[in-house]
Design an enzyme around this catalytic site. Structure first.
Site, PDB file in Angstrom:
ATOM      1  N   CYS A 250       0.842  -1.184   0.000  1.00 20.97           N
ATOM      2  CA  CYS A 250       0.000   0.000   0.000  1.00 20.97           C
ATOM      3  C   CYS A 250       0.878   1.235   0.000  1.00 20.97           C
ATOM      4  O   CYS A 250       2.097   1.154  -0.062  1.00 20.97           O
ATOM      5  CB  CYS A 250      -0.911   0.006   1.229  1.00 20.97           C
ATOM      6  SG  CYS A 250      -1.912  -1.489   1.401  1.00 20.97           S
TER       7      CYS A 250
ATOM      8  N   ARG B  28      -4.810   1.527  -0.770  1.00 17.94           N
ATOM      9  CA  ARG B  28      -4.812   0.084  -0.539  1.00 17.94           C
ATOM     10  C   ARG B  28      -4.626  -0.724  -1.816  1.00 17.94           C
ATOM     11  O   ARG B  28      -5.314  -0.511  -2.819  1.00 17.94           O
ATOM     12  CB  ARG B  28      -6.123  -0.334   0.128  1.00 17.94           C
ATOM     13  CG  ARG B  28      -6.165  -1.812   0.518  1.00 17.94           C
ATOM     14  CD  ARG B  28      -7.515  -2.227   1.072  1.00 17.94           C
ATOM     15  NE  ARG B  28      -7.498  -3.604   1.550  1.00 17.94           N
ATOM     16  CZ  ARG B  28      -8.576  -4.333   1.788  1.00 17.94           C
ATOM     17  NH1 ARG B  28      -9.779  -3.801   1.618  1.00 17.94           N
ATOM     18  NH2 ARG B  28      -8.473  -5.577   2.203  1.00 17.94           N
ATOM     19  N   LEU B  29      -3.680  -1.666  -1.755  1.00 15.40           N
ATOM     20  CA  LEU B  29      -3.574  -2.751  -2.721  1.00 15.40           C
ATOM     21  C   LEU B  29      -4.034  -4.000  -1.990  1.00 15.40           C
ATOM     22  O   LEU B  29      -3.347  -4.495  -1.092  1.00 15.40           O
ATOM     23  CB  LEU B  29      -2.130  -2.914  -3.212  1.00 15.40           C
ATOM     24  CG  LEU B  29      -1.871  -4.082  -4.179  1.00 15.40           C
ATOM     25  CD1 LEU B  29      -2.689  -3.945  -5.446  1.00 15.40           C
ATOM     26  CD2 LEU B  29      -0.379  -4.194  -4.494  1.00 15.40           C
ATOM     27  N   SER B  30      -5.179  -4.505  -2.325  1.00 15.48           N
ATOM     28  CA  SER B  30      -5.800  -5.595  -1.571  1.00 15.48           C
ATOM     29  C   SER B  30      -5.126  -6.922  -1.886  1.00 15.48           C
ATOM     30  O   SER B  30      -5.102  -7.362  -3.041  1.00 15.48           O
ATOM     31  CB  SER B  30      -7.298  -5.677  -1.901  1.00 15.48           C
ATOM     32  OG  SER B  30      -7.940  -4.456  -1.596  1.00 15.48           O
ATOM     33  N   ILE B  31      -4.586  -7.563  -0.846  1.00 14.24           N
ATOM     34  CA  ILE B  31      -3.906  -8.842  -0.985  1.00 14.24           C
ATOM     35  C   ILE B  31      -4.535  -9.892  -0.072  1.00 14.24           C
ATOM     36  O   ILE B  31      -4.806 -11.017  -0.481  1.00 14.24           O
ATOM     37  CB  ILE B  31      -2.406  -8.704  -0.659  1.00 14.24           C
ATOM     38  CG1 ILE B  31      -1.740  -7.646  -1.553  1.00 14.24           C
ATOM     39  CG2 ILE B  31      -1.705 -10.046  -0.792  1.00 14.24           C
ATOM     40  CD1 ILE B  31      -1.668  -8.002  -3.005  1.00 14.24           C
ATOM     41  N   ILE B  32      -4.742  -9.522   1.192  1.00 16.10           N
ATOM     42  CA  ILE B  32      -5.355 -10.400   2.186  1.00 16.10           C
ATOM     43  C   ILE B  32      -6.663  -9.776   2.647  1.00 16.10           C
ATOM     44  O   ILE B  32      -6.698  -8.586   2.980  1.00 16.10           O
ATOM     45  CB  ILE B  32      -4.423 -10.604   3.403  1.00 16.10           C
ATOM     46  CG1 ILE B  32      -3.077 -11.201   2.956  1.00 16.10           C
ATOM     47  CG2 ILE B  32      -5.086 -11.480   4.453  1.00 16.10           C
ATOM     48  CD1 ILE B  32      -3.158 -12.606   2.435  1.00 16.10           C
TER      49      ILE B  32
ATOM     50  N   GLU C  91       3.336  -6.740   4.518  1.00 16.49           N
ATOM     51  CA  GLU C  91       2.742  -8.039   4.789  1.00 16.49           C
ATOM     52  C   GLU C  91       3.391  -8.639   6.034  1.00 16.49           C
ATOM     53  O   GLU C  91       4.624  -8.676   6.134  1.00 16.49           O
ATOM     54  CB  GLU C  91       2.932  -9.013   3.619  1.00 16.49           C
ATOM     55  CG  GLU C  91       2.229  -8.622   2.329  1.00 16.49           C
ATOM     56  CD  GLU C  91       0.715  -8.753   2.401  1.00 16.49           C
ATOM     57  OE1 GLU C  91       0.210  -9.368   3.368  1.00 16.49           O
ATOM     58  OE2 GLU C  91       0.058  -8.236   1.491  1.00 16.49           O
TER      59      GLU C  91
ATOM     60  N   GLY D 133      14.209 -13.511  -5.813  1.00 17.56           N
ATOM     61  CA  GLY D 133      15.391 -14.080  -5.170  1.00 17.56           C
ATOM     62  C   GLY D 133      16.287 -13.061  -4.508  1.00 17.56           C
ATOM     63  O   GLY D 133      17.443 -13.384  -4.179  1.00 17.56           O
TER      64      GLY D 133
END
Length: 564
Positions: A2, A50-54, A78, A362
C-alpha cells in the site's frame, strides 16, 4: 502493499486539513489502486492507499482503529505470521472486524507498545497514532523492504511511503541537500537516513521513531549478528538451510490474489521457484524478460528451470528505450538513482502485473551467502597484503595501462578497480570497488559554491564506519554485514519497491526473511566463500534440486545494454 502518509501538528488546537491529506494520498495512488481512506481528528491525520492482498472485503479499509477508536494505524506491507499472532490476541480478549494483518498490528500495539515490532515477521512500514498518550509511532521492517520518509520542523511532522507525497504539502520547503548529492555521486544512490531534500529523512531499517510533545526519538530494535557460528557439519547446515528456505517461501505464498515469481535463471530465483513448486496446488506462474543482446539475455536459463518444475512460464523480449522511459523513472524514484538495473526491473514488474498481483523474487541471496564477485576480489587482494608496499605499488602502476573510458562492468574496468584498491587497507579498499566517483574525481567536478555547501565527510568514511561497527569475525562476514546495512536497503530494495509499486505489484523476498538471514549470519564464512567459489553452502543445499547448469554457471547481473 500500500501507500501511507500522514501529518501531525504539535499545536493541539491546529487541525490538519483534510484536503492536504487527500493530496498526499492521491499522489500515491499507483501503490494502492483498490481503495483510499483518510482519517482526520484535530491535529492528526492519517491517509492510506490500498492494494488488496489479504481479506479483499471492505473490512480491510484503512486507516483502521482498535475497538474504542483510541489507536489508529495506516499500514504498508505483509506480516506473514499474523494468523498466529491474531489467534493469541483473540485469546487475550481482543475483537477483530477483519482478517487483515494491519488490524493484528493495532491490537499487538495495545499489548506491547512500540516493542510490538519485535514479534512481526515480514515487511512493513506503518504509522500508529495513540490518542491516549498523544504519540505518533513510525516503524520500518528489519531489512528495509518497505520505505518510510518523514519531515519534521517546529510546526509538526509529515511522513509518507514516497517523498513526493511529503512534497505535496506546501509548508515543506523544497531545497536540494548538497551532502546527499555528494554521497550519491559516489554510491550511485542516496544513503539513508539522508535524502536529496534538505530536512526530509528516511527512517532507517530496523528502527522505530516516536514523536510526542514535539520531540522525536529514534531507536533500533534489531540487527544481524555474525559473531556466533552454528555448530554442525556442512551437510547438517545444508539440510537446515534448505528447510528454512522452504519455510520462508511457503509462508510467502499466502495470498487472496494471483501469485507468481520473477525467474532470471540464476541460483536465487530458481531456488525460490523450486520451493514454490513443492507447495503450489497448480503450476507456478513465472516471468522472465530478455534482450536481443545475447550477453544480457538469461531467458534460456530461466526456461530450463521453468521446464524442470513445470511452471506456466511467460517471457518477454524488451527493447529498452532508456531516454524515453527516463521521465517516468524520475517521477517514481523522487531522487537521484544510478543503478541501470532499474530499467529492466521496471519492465519486468510491468509485464508481470498483467498476470498476477504478487511476485516472489530471489533478492537477498547474494548478501546472505556471498554471491558477488567483489567478495572474491577482496579475498584475492587480501592474499597480496603481505607483499611489501613497493611491490604492490608496481601492481597498481598497471593502472596507467587501462584507459579511464572503458565501460563500467567490463573486464578492463573491473581490473582497473581491483588494481586501484591494492594499496588501500581492507575497509577502504571496498569503496574503490563499489564507488562511481572517488573523492579526487568529485573534486574535479565541483564548482566552488557547491564544494562550499558540502560540509559532510568524504563518502568513503560512511563505509569505514560501517566496517568498524560490524561484529564480523573476518572480512567476508564484515563485507556481508556492510552490504546488508548499506547497498541492500538503499539500492536493491529501493529499486524493487519502486519498480513493483509503480505497477501496483507486491514483491516478496524469501531470502530476506529475518529468521533466514539470522541463520545465514551464523554460517561459518568458509561455507559461504571458499577460494573463488561463492555461495558454497547454498549450492550444496540445492545440489540435486536445481540442475548443475544453473548451480555452476557464472553469476550474471540483472543489467541492460545501456552502452547501446
Amino acid at each position: 502493499m500500500c501507500g501511507i502518509s500522514g501529518k501531525l501538528y504539535f499545536d493541539p488546537k491546529r487541525p490538519v486539513e483534510y484536503r492536504a491529506l487527500e493530496r498526499m494520498n492521491a499522489v500515491l495512488a499507483h501503490r494502492g489502486p483498490d481503495d483510499a481512506g483518510v482519517y482526520c481528528a484535530g491535529p492528526v491525520g492519517l491517509a492510506h492507499r490500498r492494494l488488496s492482498i489479504i481479506d479483499l472485503s471492505p473490512a480491510g479499509h484503512q486507516p483502521m482503529s482498535n475497538e474504542d477508536g483510541t489507536i489508529w494505524i495506516t499500514f504498508n506491507g505483509e506480516i506473514y505470521n499474523f494468523p498466529d499472532l491474531r489467534e493469541d490476541l483473540i485469546r487475550r480478549g481482543h475483537r477483530f472486524r477483519s482478517k487483515t494483518d494491519a488490524e493484528t498490528v493495532v491490537h499487538l500495539y495495545e499489548e506491547d507498545g512500540p516493542a510490538c515490532v519485535r514479534a512481526l515477521r515480514g515487511m512493513f512500514a506503518f504509522a500508529i497514532w495513540d490518542a491516549r498518550t498523544r504519540t505518533m509511532l513510525l516503524a520500518r521492517d528489519r531489512v528495509g523492504k518497505k520505505p518510510l520518509y518523514y519531515q519534521m520542523d517546529d510546526r509538526g511532522l509529515r511522513f509518507a511511503s514516497e517523498i513526493k507525497a511529503i512534497l505535496m504539502d506546501p509548508e515543506v520547503e523544497v531545497t536540494p541537500d548538497a551532502e546527499a548529492i555528494h554521497h550519491y555521486l559516489s554510491f550511485g544512490y542516496v544513503p539513508h537516513p539522508g535524502t536529496a531534500y534538505r530536512g526530509i529523512r528516511a527512517l532507517p531499517p530496523a528502527h522505530v521513531a516516536t514523536v510526542r510533545d514535539g520531540q522525536l526519538t529514534i531507536e533500533r530494535y534489531w540487527r544481524l549478528r555474525y559473531g556466533v557460528k552454528h555448530p554442525g557439519t556442512e551437510a547438517d547446515l545444508a539440510r537446515e538451510l534448505l528447510r528454512r528456505l522452504e519455510e520462508a517461501v511457503k509462508i510467502r505464498m499466502i495470498s487472496d490474489v494471483p501469485l507468481g515469481a520473477f525467474l532470471s535463471g540464476g541460483i536465487d530465483s530458481s531456488a525460490v521457484v523450486a520451493m514454490m513448486s513443492r507447495h503450489a496446488s497448480e503450476p507456478v506462474r513465472t516471468f522472465s524478460i530478455g534482450f536481443e543482446a545475447a550477453e544480457y539475455d538469461e531467458r534460456r536459463h530461466a526456461r530450463l528451470i521453468a521446464d524442470q518444475f513445470g511452471t506456466r512460464h511467460e517471457e518477454f523480449v524488451v527493447r529498452p528505450d532508456a531516454a524515453g522511459i527516463l521521465p517516468t523513472l524520475v517521477w517514481h524514484y523522487d531522487q537521484p538513482y544510478a543503478d541501470s538495473s532499474a530499467i529492466p526491473t521496471y519492465y519486468l514488474a510491468q509485464v508481470t502485473r498483467r498476470h498476477v498481483t504478487v511476485a516472489l523474487n530471489g533478492d537477498g541471496g547474494d548478501e546472505g551467502f556471498a554471491g558477488y564477485d567483489r567478495y572474491v576480489a577482496h579475498r584475492l587482494a587480501g592474499r597480496l597484503d603481505w607483499l611489501p608496499a613497493a611491490a604492490r605499488r608496481r601492481f597498481r602502476a598497471a593502472l596507467g595501462l587501462v584507459p579511464r573510458g572503458v565501460r563500467r562492468g567490463s573486464l578492463l574496468a573491473r581490473g582497473r578497480r581491483f588494481l586501484d584498491g591494492l594499496l588501500q587497507p581492507p575497509d577502504r579498499r571496498y569503496s574503490r570497488w563499489v564507488f562511481h566517483f572517488t573523492a579526487d574525481r568529485k573534486a574535479e567536478l565541483y564548482q566552488p559554491d557547491f564544494a562550499a555547501a558540502v560540509s559532510a565527510p568524504e563518502s568513503e568514511e560512511l563505509l569505514v564506519r560501517a566496517f568498524q561497527t560490524s561484529d564480523g569475525l573476518n572480512m567476508v562476514d564484515a563485507l556481508l554485514d556492510v552490504d546488508t546495512r548499506t547497498y541492500l536497503p538503499d539500492d536493491l530494495l529501493v529499486k524493487v519497491d519502486v519498480a513493483s509499486m509503480a505497477h501496483a505489484l507486491e514483491a516478496r523476498s524469501p531470502f530476506l526473511d529475518h529468521e533466514l538471514l539470522e541463520f545465514a549470519a551464523g554460517v561459518p564464512s568458509h561455507l559461504k566463500l571458499r577460494g573463488t567459489e561463492k555461495k558454497v553452502l547454498l549450492r550444496r543445499a540445492l545440489r540435486g534440486i536445481l540442475p548443475d547448469a544453473v548451480l555452476d554457471r557464472p553469476k550474471m547481473g540483472f543489467g541492460v545494454p545501456i552502452d547501446r
